[in-house]
Design an enzyme around this catalytic site. Structure first.
Site, PDB file in Angstrom:
ATOM      1  N   ASP A  27       5.061  37.532 -17.966  1.00 46.98           N
ATOM      2  CA  ASP A  27       4.542  36.508 -17.046  1.00 46.98           C
ATOM      3  C   ASP A  27       5.502  36.291 -15.870  1.00 46.98           C
ATOM      4  O   ASP A  27       5.065  36.041 -14.747  1.00 46.98           O
ATOM      5  CB  ASP A  27       4.328  35.177 -17.777  1.00 46.98           C
ATOM      6  N   LYS A  83       1.889  32.486 -28.563  1.00 46.96           N
ATOM      7  CA  LYS A  83       3.020  33.019 -27.797  1.00 46.96           C
ATOM      8  C   LYS A  83       4.391  32.633 -28.356  1.00 46.96           C
ATOM      9  O   LYS A  83       5.362  33.357 -28.149  1.00 46.96           O
ATOM     10  CB  LYS A  83       2.935  32.548 -26.336  1.00 46.96           C
TER      11      LYS A  83
END
Ligand code: ATR
Length: 268
Positions: A95, A59
């Site tokens: 997210d 990420k």
């Protein structure tokens, strides 16, 4: 893209949406080693992909492999979704959206007053959640076993954030409107969180980012004393919405049917 990636529920999630929306697309998993991830991302378009998701441990590294990083992903320092815009590969972080949309759907009114949140943990999941809470006007105390990591995260976000160690929790709970677990404690195979909820107001909401099991010891204890409790599955489902929309041009819905499908998969 992840390493390992076998455990991912995303093919089931996006596969369901492709099916119900009648789209001839496919969502596949790619186990990509850290050394290969930049090259893999740069070749996405050439290999016929409309985009993709990036998960642990890629990420952060993925930030350097895209043409443009959306402001939210840059602020969090991690991305999880890739798509193309005008021929450019863009990286974003869904997210935050997933976390906020899950609470909006499962605990309506949770942010009615700009209250005080306690976030347990200071890892990757905490970053997106703290960012989302600040955006909704909460002040946030980050509580972590390693207090230096909590301090580093609070220092990164600055205004509205504080840091504390586990021993401060009993004193923090009476003033807490929203208690959030972002650690892996309570997950199947990990010990439960070593906390008592005494002092937490009955109208506080408790959110657990863990979704295996759905009902963690923390959520069971919260429900037993009358607190509203939200599990981590909603966050997983909602974070997929913006990516799917960008890849396939249709905004999918998080429905009870979808939740039941993924729940069944978690149990099997
Ligand atoms: P993620 O990216 O999923 O958030 P992570 O970055 O590894 O995962 O973060 C894990 C979090 O769980 C950390 O806040 C960690 O605390 P430390 O920073 O002190 O390591 C917390 N954690 C993991 N195991 C723990 C345990 N046994 N007791 C207390 N905290 C724990």
């Amino acid at each position: 893209m992840g390493h390992p990636v076998r455990h991912s529920r995303s093919p089931k999630l996006h596969g369901h949406w492709l099916r119900v929306l009648g789209i001839a697309g496919e969502y596949t998993l790619a186990d990509v080693r850290p050394d290969d991830v930049a090259a893999f991302i740069r070749a996405l378009g050439a290999n016929g992909y409309a985009g993709g998701n990036v998960t642990v441990p890629h990420k952060v590294a993925a930030l350097g492999a895209v043409d443009r990083v959306e402001p939210e992903a840059a602020a969090i320092g991690a991305l999880n979704t890739l798509w193309f815009e005008d021929g450019q590969l863009v990286g974003g972080n869904t997210d935050v959206y997933g976390f906020l949309a899950s609470l909006d759907q499962d605990a309506p009114g949770w942010d009615a007053r700009h209250g005080r949140a306690v976030v347990l943990g200071a890892g990757g999941a905490a970053r997106a959640i703290v960012y989302g809470l600040l955006r909704r006007g909460f002040s946030v105390t980050i509580v972590n076993r390693t207090v230096e990591k909590a301090e580093a995260l609070a220092g990164y976000f600055g205004r509205g954030t504080m840091a504390a160690g586990w021993s401060a929790l009993p004193a923090l709970l009476p003033g807490c409107d929203l208690l959030i677990n972002t650690t892996s404690l309570g997950m199947t195979g990990s010990p439960p969180l070593p906390i008592a909820l005494d002092g937490l107001p009955r109208d506080a909401t408790v959110f657990d980012a863990v979704y295996v099991p759905l009902e963690t010891p923390l959520l069971a204890a919260a429900r037993a004393r009358g607190n509203r409790a939200v599990d981590g599955l909603g966050m997983l489902l909602h974070q997929g919405v913006p990516g799917f929309e960008r890849w396939f041009g249709v905004r999918p819905a998080v429905t009870p049917e979808l939740r039941a499908l993924i729940e069944a998969d978690l149990i099997s």
